[in-house]
Scaffold this motif. Structure first.
Motif, PDB file in Angstrom:
ATOM      1  N   LYS A 229       0.828  -1.207   0.000  1.00 34.37           N
ATOM      2  CA  LYS A 229       0.000   0.000   0.000  1.00 34.37           C
ATOM      3  C   LYS A 229       0.863   1.259   0.000  1.00 34.37           C
ATOM      4  O   LYS A 229       0.562   2.240  -0.703  1.00 34.37           O
ATOM      5  N   GLU A 230       1.940   1.238   0.784  1.00 40.20           N
ATOM      6  CA  GLU A 230       2.813   2.403   0.891  1.00 40.20           C
ATOM      7  C   GLU A 230       3.891   2.431  -0.193  1.00 40.20           C
ATOM      8  O   GLU A 230       4.734   3.322  -0.210  1.00 40.20           O
ATOM      9  N   LYS A 231       3.864   1.412  -1.067  1.00 36.61           N
ATOM     10  CA  LYS A 231       4.812   1.338  -2.194  1.00 36.61           C
ATOM     11  C   LYS A 231       6.270   1.344  -1.726  1.00 36.61           C
ATOM     12  O   LYS A 231       7.129   2.045  -2.278  1.00 36.61           O
ATOM     13  N   ILE A 232       6.527   0.562  -0.684  1.00 33.81           N
ATOM     14  CA  ILE A 232       7.883   0.379  -0.173  1.00 33.81           C
ATOM     15  C   ILE A 232       8.454  -0.900  -0.780  1.00 33.81           C
ATOM     16  O   ILE A 232       7.803  -1.951  -0.765  1.00 33.81           O
ATOM     17  N   ALA A 233       9.645  -0.818  -1.328  1.00 34.36           N
ATOM     18  CA  ALA A 233      10.275  -1.990  -1.931  1.00 34.36           C
ATOM     19  C   ALA A 233      10.536  -3.057  -0.872  1.00 34.36           C
ATOM     20  O   ALA A 233      11.026  -2.758   0.212  1.00 34.36           O
ATOM     21  N   TYR A 234      10.185  -4.288  -1.184  1.00 29.30           N
ATOM     22  CA  TYR A 234      10.502  -5.398  -0.279  1.00 29.30           C
ATOM     23  C   TYR A 234      10.900  -6.611  -1.095  1.00 29.30           C
ATOM     24  O   TYR A 234      10.507  -6.767  -2.254  1.00 29.30           O
ATOM     25  N   PHE A 235      11.680  -7.476  -0.478  1.00 23.13           N
ATOM     26  CA  PHE A 235      12.191  -8.657  -1.168  1.00 23.13           C
ATOM     27  C   PHE A 235      12.568  -9.696  -0.130  1.00 23.13           C
ATOM     28  O   PHE A 235      12.558  -9.444   1.076  1.00 23.13           O
ATOM     29  N   GLY A 236      12.928 -10.866  -0.582  1.00 19.85           N
ATOM     30  CA  GLY A 236      13.352 -11.968   0.268  1.00 19.85           C
ATOM     31  C   GLY A 236      13.465 -13.194  -0.620  1.00 19.85           C
ATOM     32  O   GLY A 236      13.500 -13.083  -1.851  1.00 19.85           O
ATOM     33  N   LYS A 237      13.515 -14.338   0.001  1.00 26.59           N
ATOM     34  CA  LYS A 237      13.513 -15.591  -0.748  1.00 26.59           C
ATOM     35  C   LYS A 237      12.212 -16.319  -0.423  1.00 26.59           C
ATOM     36  O   LYS A 237      12.129 -17.055   0.562  1.00 26.59           O
ATOM     37  N   PRO A 238      11.166 -16.105  -1.220  1.00 23.19           N
ATOM     38  CA  PRO A 238       9.867 -16.699  -0.909  1.00 23.19           C
ATOM     39  C   PRO A 238       9.848 -18.198  -1.190  1.00 23.19           C
ATOM     40  O   PRO A 238      10.522 -18.691  -2.096  1.00 23.19           O
ATOM     41  N   HIS A 239       9.051 -18.916  -0.389  1.00 19.45           N
ATOM     42  CA  HIS A 239       8.832 -20.333  -0.661  1.00 19.45           C
ATOM     43  C   HIS A 239       7.914 -20.448  -1.865  1.00 19.45           C
ATOM     44  O   HIS A 239       6.932 -19.700  -1.980  1.00 19.45           O
ATOM     45  N   PRO A 240       8.195 -21.339  -2.792  1.00 12.49           N
ATOM     46  CA  PRO A 240       7.396 -21.409  -4.019  1.00 12.49           C
ATOM     47  C   PRO A 240       5.973 -21.910  -3.817  1.00 12.49           C
ATOM     48  O   PRO A 240       5.114 -21.682  -4.675  1.00 12.49           O
ATOM     49  N   LYS A 241       5.687 -22.559  -2.681  1.00 15.93           N
ATOM     50  CA  LYS A 241       4.368 -23.162  -2.500  1.00 15.93           C
ATOM     51  C   LYS A 241       3.621 -22.672  -1.257  1.00 15.93           C
ATOM     52  O   LYS A 241       2.400 -22.772  -1.209  1.00 15.93           O
ATOM     53  N   ILE A 242       4.326 -22.186  -0.257  1.00 23.94           N
ATOM     54  CA  ILE A 242       3.685 -21.770   0.992  1.00 23.94           C
ATOM     55  C   ILE A 242       3.425 -20.268   0.959  1.00 23.94           C
ATOM     56  O   ILE A 242       4.355 -19.474   0.823  1.00 23.94           O
ATOM     57  N   GLN A 243       2.183 -19.883   1.081  1.00 25.31           N
ATOM     58  CA  GLN A 243       1.801 -18.475   0.994  1.00 25.31           C
ATOM     59  C   GLN A 243       2.407 -17.651   2.129  1.00 25.31           C
ATOM     60  O   GLN A 243       2.406 -18.065   3.288  1.00 25.31           O
ATOM     61  N   LEU A 244       2.953 -16.494   1.792  1.00 29.34           N
ATOM     62  CA  LEU A 244       3.524 -15.535   2.743  1.00 29.34           C
ATOM     63  C   LEU A 244       4.707 -16.107   3.532  1.00 29.34           C
ATOM     64  O   LEU A 244       5.042 -15.611   4.605  1.00 29.34           O
ATOM     65  N   ALA A 245       5.337 -17.140   3.022  1.00 29.88           N
ATOM     66  CA  ALA A 245       6.481 -17.760   3.695  1.00 29.88           C
ATOM     67  C   ALA A 245       7.774 -17.333   3.004  1.00 29.88           C
ATOM     68  O   ALA A 245       7.898 -17.440   1.780  1.00 29.88           O
ATOM     69  N   TYR A 246       8.717 -16.848   3.785  1.00 30.31           N
ATOM     70  CA  TYR A 246      10.015 -16.401   3.273  1.00 30.31           C
ATOM     71  C   TYR A 246      11.125 -17.077   4.068  1.00 30.31           C
ATOM     72  O   TYR A 246      11.091 -17.088   5.297  1.00 30.31           O
ATOM     73  N   TYR A 247      12.103 -17.618   3.362  1.00 30.07           N
ATOM     74  CA  TYR A 247      13.211 -18.276   4.036  1.00 30.07           C
ATOM     75  C   TYR A 247      13.939 -17.302   4.964  1.00 30.07           C
ATOM     76  O   TYR A 247      14.099 -16.121   4.642  1.00 30.07           O
ATOM     77  N   HIS A 248      14.367 -17.810   6.098  1.00 31.12           N
ATOM     78  CA  HIS A 248      15.157 -17.011   7.031  1.00 31.12           C
ATOM     79  C   HIS A 248      16.499 -16.682   6.372  1.00 31.12           C
ATOM     80  O   HIS A 248      17.083 -17.521   5.683  1.00 31.12           O
TER      81      HIS A 248
END
Length: 210
Positions: free
Chosen positions: A166-185
């Motif tokens: 919503k605030e148009k802030i850049a974000y990134f990570g290593k998302p899991h390909p199958k689990i929703q909203l899951a990002y590798y530590h």
């Protein structure tokens, strides 16, 4: 590699310890280099004698601590993406979905869920819009753990992503390909996996931020 100073705030409440805030100070500038959102503080600072003595005597500690393994991985990340010949100069802020410490993630999540259900959770709300806009980007690394009973945890994940979009802030990570909203530590437990994950995060940063 530029080694920053680590500042953290701890609070003791009964049998539980909380770390409501932490940041890495590179150089002297107070501007934000970026921010990270993780699951919880884990065992960060738990073996620091100064922290333990202060918590035992006053229930609070605010000051310098030694970097934990996750922070050391984040230090490598910041140094890797830095383009200045003088090294990074600014602050990397660390947020968590909840501030309760606990080395065992599942136990900490269950306690957090119980505290929220009972109205006893001391956690801060989402950072204000003004605070979020102080950071040029967010690295998301709150892990892959998900269970049906952890509805409040999943709601916080959704709220973070929705707010950043919503605030148009850049974000990134290593998302899991199958689990929703899951990002590798960002700091895997196995040493052999740390460098590959670091490389993936640097690539994601360059794609999203640059």
């Amino acid at each position: 590699m530029n080694d920053p100073t680590v500042y953290s705030v701890f609070r003791k409440d009964g049998i539980h310890t909380y770390r409501p805030s932490a940041y890495l100070q590179f150089g002297t500038a107070t501007t934000s280099l970026g921010a990270v959102t993780l699951l919880n503080p884990g065992a960060a600072g738990s073996d620091d004698p100064d922290v333990q003595e202060a918590l035992k005597s006053t229930g609070n500690y605010s000051g310098i601590v030694k970097p934990d393994p996750t922070m050391r991985q984040l230090i490598k990340f910041v140094n890797r993406i830095c383009t200045s010949p003088d090294g990074p100069n600014g602050q990397l802020h660390i947020y968590n979905l909840f501030s309760l410490q606990g080395a065992k993630a599942e136990t900490a999540i269950d306690t957090f869920e119980s505290q929220v259900f009972s109205g006893l959770s001391p956690d801060f709300e989402m950072p204000s819009t003004a605070e979020i806009h102080q950071h040029p980007w967010f690295l998301i690394g709150w892990g892959l753990k998900r269970k049906e009973r952890w509805g409040r945890l999943q709601e916080r994940r959704k709220r973070w992503i929705c707010t950043l979009e919503k605030e148009k802030i850049a974000y990134f990570g290593k998302p899991h390909p199958k689990i929703q909203l899951a990002y590798y530590h960002p700091c895997p437990m196995l040493e052999k996996n740390k460098e590959p994950v670091l490389n993936d995060l640097v690539a994601a940063y360059k794609t999203v931020v640059n």
